[in-house]
Design a protein around this motif. Structure first.
Motif, PDB file in Angstrom:
ATOM      1  N   ASP B 175     -34.935   5.265   3.874  1.00 60.32           N
ATOM      2  CA  ASP B 175     -34.474   3.965   3.399  1.00 60.32           C
ATOM      3  C   ASP B 175     -33.382   3.373   4.274  1.00 60.32           C
ATOM      4  O   ASP B 175     -33.252   2.163   4.363  1.00 60.32           O
ATOM      5  N   TRP B 176     -32.596   4.222   4.881  1.00 60.47           N
ATOM      6  CA  TRP B 176     -31.475   3.700   5.654  1.00 60.47           C
ATOM      7  C   TRP B 176     -31.808   3.663   7.143  1.00 60.47           C
ATOM      8  O   TRP B 176     -31.674   2.637   7.807  1.00 60.47           O
ATOM      9  N   LEU B 177     -32.266   4.808   7.698  1.00 60.98           N
ATOM     10  CA  LEU B 177     -32.469   4.864   9.140  1.00 60.98           C
ATOM     11  C   LEU B 177     -33.862   4.407   9.556  1.00 60.98           C
ATOM     12  O   LEU B 177     -34.132   4.248  10.735  1.00 60.98           O
ATOM     13  N   GLY B 178     -34.764   4.235   8.595  1.00 59.03           N
ATOM     14  CA  GLY B 178     -36.043   3.640   8.910  1.00 59.03           C
ATOM     15  C   GLY B 178     -37.075   4.556   9.527  1.00 59.03           C
ATOM     16  O   GLY B 178     -37.910   4.120  10.318  1.00 59.03           O
ATOM     17  N   ILE B 179     -37.059   5.838   9.177  1.00 58.85           N
ATOM     18  CA  ILE B 179     -38.155   6.719   9.579  1.00 58.85           C
ATOM     19  C   ILE B 179     -39.360   6.359   8.722  1.00 58.85           C
ATOM     20  O   ILE B 179     -39.208   6.053   7.541  1.00 58.85           O
TER      21      ILE B 179
END
Lengths: 152, 260
Positions: B175-179
């Motif tokens: 959700d944060w780093l976009g993996i």
């Protein structure tokens, strides 16, 4: 009343624990129940396995159909003898299939890719794949490249 | 010189005697046929005290450890273009090592020390000897339910720790780093094996639960019945159980993953 809240809390705790176990089994390890079925074993000899390990995948067109169960050296031919266990529902490997050691991505894990041939007869337990292609070893490639450069 | 040698022998004999007493206590409190009508409510009460009240600390630390693992793994793996492997890294390190060990350490600090202090105070105020006087075996009434509660709680807590940690890793990584979420799960499921990773982690947690509860209960039961003695016993519980968790963890890891 006090005992009731305690019991409720403990019940919820144990339930949460088992729920966590189920999540670990289903979501994290992706366990499927078909693994307890015994597959059949086939063999292949390679010049160089270059980092293939036991438990590596065996695939057809990228789909996993089994795993490597044992790696030994064949003392006569001095080649690596790889034992693979193929799941029983994949029973359409022809006798003239070929096996290659491939790499997932540039630096990823090694796995075996099998291409099915056109023979009428199918592989059974204990058969061997004759047509094999070894792992690509980066050092050998660079060595060949340099050797060619010097020759030019 | 001779006096020092004697002192060494005295300490050694004392330690051995304590070890022997702890085995006798373990044997007497576990090896009898339990009366479910009396034992079950006691066990429930202890499960609440040892397990349910430890949940908050386990969940919060699991969440943060998962988030930190994910963040650290991402900053390193992104250099090699393989940030999808974050899921596999978080799951493997949590399931194999971190959740049994960290949950065990937290458990020793949160529940083990409380068990020691409780039983030690019972001993200091002579509740244990009065129980014996009226014909109730304190080993069965006091020690055994706490034993079983610790034994049952830690594996459950450790599994909850793993799941919350993986969820924290997912939160940060996806959700944060976009993996990409699909490859996060796919890599994890390809790497984590139920028998080798999950089951061994649970076995570790069971062993740690045993070790921590045994040390905690024995230190309380065997303490010097003074306020100073209780404080010493509580300190010993935390120190001994943390050290033995780390030591036993190395042994178990070597047996499970070291191809011995």
């Amino acid at each position: 009343m006090r005992m009731r809240t305690i019991e409720l809390g403990v019940g919820a705790f144990i339930f949460a624990g088992f729920l966590a176990l189920v999540v670990l089994i289903v979501n994290v390890s992706g366990l499927t129940l078909s693994t307890n079925e015994e597959g059949y074993r086939i063999y292949a000899r390679f010049e160089n396995i270059g980092g293939l390990t036991v438990r590596s995948k065996v695939t057809i067109s990228g789909v996993a159909i089994g795993k490597v169960t044992n790696i030994t050296i064949d003392p006569d031919a001095l080649k690596a003898l790889v034992e693979m266990e193929i799941e029983p529902q994949y029973d359409y490997l022809t006798l003239d299939s070929s096996a290659a050691i491939l790499t997932a991505g540039l630096l990823g894990e090694k796995y075996i890719g099998i291409s099915v041939g056109a023979d009428e007869e199918m592989m059974a337990d204990g058969d061997e794949i004759e047509d094999t292609q070894s792992a690509l070893v980066l050092e050998e490639l660079i060595g060949k490249f340099l050797f060619n450069k010097v020759n030019e | 010189m001779i006096d020092q040698l004697q002192a060494l022998g005295f300490t050694g004999l004392n330690k051995l005697a304590a070890l022997g007493r702890s085995f006798i206590m373990l044997f007497h409190s576990l090896c009898y046929f339990p009366n479910p009508r009396v034992g079950f409510p006691l066990l429930i009460k202890q499960l609440h005290f040892v397990g349910v009240l430890s949940l908050i600390i386990i969940v919060v630390s699991g969440l943060f450890i998962g988030m930190v693992l994910s963040l650290q793994g991402y900053t390193i793996l992104v250099d090699y273009g393989s940030e999808q492997a974050v899921g596999q890294m978080v799951a493997l390190s949590l399931v194999r090592e971190l959740s049994p060990v960290v949950a065990g350490l937290l458990f020793a600090g949160r529940a083990g020390s409380a068990l020691t202090a409780e039983i030690g105070l019972m001993k200091a105020t002579e509740q244990l000897s009065s129980m014996e006087m009226i014909g109730v075996d304190p080993l069965r009434r006091i020690v055994a339910p706490r034993f079983w509660a610790g034994f049952i709680s830690l594996p459950l807590l450790s599994m909850i720790f793993s799941v919350v940690g993986i969820w924290g890793g997912l939160l940060v990584g996806v959700d944060w780093l976009g993996i990409y979420e699909g490859s996060f799960w796919a890599n994890m499921q390809a790497a984590v094996d139920f028998r080798i990773d999950v089951l061994n982690g649970i076995i570790k947690a069971i062993v740690f639960g045993y070790v921590v509860t045994w040390i905690a209960v024995f230190q309380g039961y065997d303490c010097i019945p003074t306020s100073e003695g209780i404080s010493q016993a509580t300190t010993k519980t935390v120190v001994y159980s943390s050290l033995s968790i780390l030591g036993v963890d190395f042994l178990l890891t070597a047996l499970m993953f070291g191809d011995l």
